[in-house]
Design an enzyme around this catalytic site. Structure first.
Site, mmCIF file in Angstrom:
data_model
loop_
_atom_site.group_PDB
_atom_site.id
_atom_site.type_symbol
_atom_site.label_atom_id
_atom_site.label_comp_id
_atom_site.label_asym_id
_atom_site.label_seq_id
_atom_site.Cartn_x
_atom_site.Cartn_y
_atom_site.Cartn_z
ATOM 1 N N THR A 186 48.763 56.660 37.397
ATOM 2 C CA THR A 186 48.951 55.271 37.109
ATOM 3 C C THR A 186 50.511 54.876 37.289
ATOM 4 O O THR A 186 51.108 55.730 37.211
ATOM 5 C CB THR A 186 48.676 54.759 35.671
ATOM 6 O OG1 THR A 186 49.630 55.524 34.854
ATOM 7 C CG2 THR A 186 47.187 55.186 35.084
ATOM 8 N N GLU A 331 42.335 53.976 36.528
ATOM 9 C CA GLU A 331 41.271 54.659 35.896
ATOM 10 C C GLU A 331 39.810 54.481 36.237
ATOM 11 O O GLU A 331 39.076 54.906 35.691
ATOM 12 C CB GLU A 331 41.493 54.341 34.433
ATOM 13 C CG GLU A 331 42.780 54.888 33.757
ATOM 14 C CD GLU A 331 44.031 54.081 33.597
ATOM 15 O OE1 GLU A 331 44.056 53.158 34.896
ATOM 16 O OE2 GLU A 331 44.985 54.229 33.163
ATOM 17 N N LYS A 439 51.290 35.556 20.686
ATOM 18 C CA LYS A 439 50.698 34.993 19.625
ATOM 19 C C LYS A 439 51.509 34.052 19.005
ATOM 20 O O LYS A 439 52.346 34.322 18.511
ATOM 21 C CB LYS A 439 50.498 36.178 18.762
ATOM 22 C CG LYS A 439 49.274 37.134 18.947
ATOM 23 C CD LYS A 439 49.218 38.143 17.983
ATOM 24 C CE LYS A 439 48.156 39.244 18.620
ATOM 25 N NZ LYS A 439 48.288 40.575 18.237
ATOM 26 N N TRP A 444 46.009 32.966 20.132
ATOM 27 C CA TRP A 444 46.576 33.630 21.507
ATOM 28 C C TRP A 444 47.067 32.650 22.658
ATOM 29 O O TRP A 444 46.141 31.500 22.709
ATOM 30 C CB TRP A 444 45.516 34.325 21.822
ATOM 31 C CG TRP A 444 45.630 35.741 21.017
ATOM 32 C CD1 TRP A 444 45.959 36.025 19.770
ATOM 33 C CD2 TRP A 444 44.935 37.098 21.259
ATOM 34 N NE1 TRP A 444 45.941 37.144 19.049
ATOM 35 C CE2 TRP A 444 44.971 37.904 19.830
ATOM 36 C CE3 TRP A 444 43.713 37.313 22.265
ATOM 37 C CZ2 TRP A 444 44.414 39.082 19.939
ATOM 38 C CZ3 TRP A 444 43.157 38.581 21.911
ATOM 39 C CH2 TRP A 444 43.712 39.391 20.900
HETATM 40 P P1 ADP Z 1 48.988 49.962 35.749
HETATM 41 O O1 ADP Z 1 47.647 49.800 35.157
HETATM 42 O O2 ADP Z 1 49.646 51.066 35.805
HETATM 43 O O3 ADP Z 1 49.394 48.451 36.221
HETATM 44 P P2 ADP Z 1 46.833 49.782 38.044
HETATM 45 O O4 ADP Z 1 46.951 49.388 39.285
HETATM 46 O O5 ADP Z 1 45.779 50.699 37.581
HETATM 47 O O6 ADP Z 1 48.333 50.264 37.317
HETATM 48 O O7 ADP Z 1 46.564 48.049 37.268
HETATM 49 C C1 ADP Z 1 45.050 47.792 36.390
HETATM 50 C C2 ADP Z 1 45.764 46.615 35.607
HETATM 51 O O8 ADP Z 1 45.930 45.559 36.589
HETATM 52 C C3 ADP Z 1 44.599 46.009 35.050
HETATM 53 O O9 ADP Z 1 44.379 46.804 33.769
HETATM 54 C C4 ADP Z 1 45.024 44.602 34.713
HETATM 55 O O10 ADP Z 1 45.774 44.327 33.756
HETATM 56 C C5 ADP Z 1 45.613 44.342 36.037
HETATM 57 N N1 ADP Z 1 44.816 43.661 37.159
HETATM 58 C C6 ADP Z 1 44.008 44.140 38.136
HETATM 59 N N2 ADP Z 1 43.632 43.241 38.803
HETATM 60 C C7 ADP Z 1 43.463 42.005 38.286
HETATM 61 C C8 ADP Z 1 43.064 40.891 38.357
HETATM 62 N N3 ADP Z 1 42.309 40.424 39.340
HETATM 63 N N4 ADP Z 1 43.493 39.778 37.489
HETATM 64 C C9 ADP Z 1 44.226 40.141 36.453
HETATM 65 N N5 ADP Z 1 45.104 41.425 36.029
HETATM 66 C C10 ADP Z 1 44.366 42.288 37.067
#
Ligand code: ADP
Length: 542
Positions: A186, A331, A439, A444
């Site tokens: 990640t 994940e 918040k 929110w």
């Molecule tokens: P990291 O969690 O370490 O940043 P990832 O590439 O796995 O790496 O990122 C996943 C996260 O990216 C998601 O949990 C979400 O918060 C964000 N994300 C992915 N796609 C979108 C989307 N289309 N809109 C908003 N957030 C997104």
């Protein structure tokens, strides 16, 4: 009674063998690190993947040993995808945009044995090799005559010399489909990186699902440009789905700027492209002033962070390109939801349809989702109650590599760390990451909503909304803004721009103009770094 159908483990080698037998003449085009354009076919990928497998056997690598890459999107990287996993080893794609300390940490944690890298990353390899005792072999992804002399990197071989003498036939081994195939750490925006360890089964199931019409809709009639890097969750699984469907693949190599991407799309008649919003910002930024048009591009998947409405609008209205908004995470291999409309939604007004397209979309079979409140109870799908988003399915992690971080599941579900609403039609919309949610007075505020409005202003290039401590309201939103080159806008104008677009109490209390918003290794805004930058900032309303 058991069914009487053949039992064949789902394997990555079966994808490349299928590609070879059934669409061996399908094209793969790569812009190389060397600068030129390389072309060949799926049959060549298959042939050379077998050579990779033989070469790995030659290094006496064991089943499940890790082979790392530091590489751009290109044909040699593709061969490693199939040759490494197909022969039973685990492909570990490392993000080269990480800090050298993080790269060394990850390579050690994964216990990588081989590191294959593009020559662009030689300085990085020179900086870390002494700290990576498990790596026994370094392979530079180049011809033998391009191998730098005196690089200081031990046991360095060129890829072409390494596989060149190997046999082009190979008996792919058969093993449990649950065996590990590849791994991805990640990006560490939420702490120490942890690795998702994918299996052959999860990868093949994900490849099938990704190709479905309501997901990425990939077919043998498409020419696909994955701008999303092959080190970012396996380029969202596109290499595997491409082998399964026989679409043409077009790789951008290291040239990710708007001009290079545009030229590649036009030259290779790309119909389909995939990437994060920041990349498309660069592409549109190049096209708009020059009045350029697309002649073949039909659809683009945008995900990784929220796609600003202005971008969806621009692609659809100005360029006739359909935007598919996607959500997922490392994940989750990574696909979770994609926003394609249902038939009944197509009868809605253009404004109503636009509201839907902004959402992250509907779940794909293979991913179930729910939103839960602080007490863990499931919340209603009413399109307005936000809750923590949980997922489960055959391509969602059960546990991190080496059990890092303990058991991540809650009652069998994986908490994504995202906050979302789900409407009665099953469309999910991310409103925040749980740590970014603001918040204010017990309510929110979605930082994504605030950012989307700011970037709809013609003078704004990028915007990041964060919460600031407030004595009365707990937190209040402010928005950090990067102006477009040459454009002007004042704080007052921007605050007025929010009028009528959101509830009054959600309008940010302040606008802070910055030169740049810090981006993480996958092109996402790093709000932790932004908060550090604004450490001494005082809210005018506090
Ligand atoms: P990291 O969690 O370490 O940043 P990832 O590439 O796995 O790496 O990122 C996943 C996260 O990216 C998601 O949990 C979400 O918060 C964000 N994300 C992915 N796609 C979108 C989307 N289309 N809109 C908003 N957030 C997104």
């Amino acid at each position: 009674m058991l069914g009487l159908m053949q039992s064949q483990p789902l394997s990555i080698s079966s994808l490349i063998e299928f590609a070879d037998r059934h669409h061996g003449d399908g094209e793969i085009v790569s812009r190389r690190v060397e600068g030129d354009i390389h072309r060949y076919q799926w049959s060549d990928v298959a042939r050379r993947s077998r050579q990779v497998a033989n070469a790995l056997d030659g290094l006496a690598l064991q089943f499940s040993d890790r082979v790392a890459t530091l590489a751009w999107n290109g044909y040699r990287h593709l061969e490693l995808y199939f040759g490494v996993s197909g022969s039973g080893r685990v492909l570990h794609t490392i993000n080269p945009r990480l800090h050298p300390d993080q790269i060394a940490w990850i390579a050690n944690h994964a216990e990588d044995q081989v590191l294959c890298f593009d020559l662009t990353f030689l300085p990085l390899v020179q900086a870390v090799h002494a700290r990576c005792p498990t790596i026994k072999h370094y392979i530079a992804l180049c011809d033998a005559d391009k191998l730098p002399a005196d690089s200081g990197v031990p046991h360095l071989t060129s890829y072409e010399a390494w596989i060149g003498g190997q046999s082009t036939s190979y008996e792919w081994p058969s093993f449990d489909e649950n065996s590990a195939s590849s791994m991805c750490y990640t990006s560490g925006t939420t702490g120490n990186p942890k690795a998702a360890l994918y299996s052959h089964r999860s990868t093949v199931l994900h490849a099938y699902a990704a190709a479905l019409p309501d997901v990425m809709c990939l077919s043998a009639r498409d020419a696909v440009l994955p701008v999303v890097p092959m080190f970012h969750v396996n380029a969202w699984g596109i290499p595997y789905s491409a082998a399964l469907t026989g679409c043409k693949l077009v790789f951008p190599g290291p040239a990710m700027d708007g001009k290079s991407i545009y030229e590649l799309i036009e030259a290779e008649k790309v119909t389909y492209a995939a990437g994060v919003p920041t990349v498309w910002q660069m592409l549109l930024g190049h096209m708009k002033p020059a009045g350029l048009r697309f002649s073949t591009l039909k659809r683009t998947v945008i995900g990784g962070s929220a796609c600003p409405p202005a971008m969806i609008d621009s692609f659809r209205e100005e360029y006739g390109v359909e935007v598919l908004h996607a959500w997922g995470m490392t994940e989750m291999s990574p696909l979770g939801t994609l926003c394609t409309l249902k038939n009944k939604d197509l009868a809605k007004s253009p404004e109503e349809q636009m509201k839907l397209r902004l959402k992250q979309g509907r779940a794909i079979f293979g991913v179930d989702m729910k939103i839960v409140g602080e007490d863990g109870a499931e919340l209603p799908w009413d399109g307005k109650t936000p809750g923590d988003l949980y997922v489960k399915g055959p391509w969602v992690v059960r546990e991190y590599f080496k059990g890092e971080g303990g058991d991540p599941l809650v009652g069998g579900w994986f908490p994504t760390g995202d906050v979302a609403v789900i409407d009665s039609g099953g469309y999910m919309q991310i409103t925040d990451r749980s740590k970014d949610v603001i918040k204010s007075g017990g309510e929110w505020i979605s930082s994504i909503d605030i950012e989307n409005i700011a970037v709809a202003h013609p003078a704004v290039a990028m915007a990041a909304c964060i919460g600031m401590k407030h004595p009365k309201w707990d937190e209040r939103p402010i928005v950090a803004v990067v102006k477009k080159p040459g454009a002007e806008v004042t704080r007052e104008e921007l605050i007025r721009f929010y009028e009528g677009k959101t509830a009054k109490w959600q309008v940010p209390d302040d606008v802070v103009f910055v030169d740049a918003i810090p981006l993480g290794a996958t092109g996402k805004m790093l709000k932790t770094r932004l908060r550090d930058m604004l450490r001494d900032y005082k809210l005018p309303t506090a």
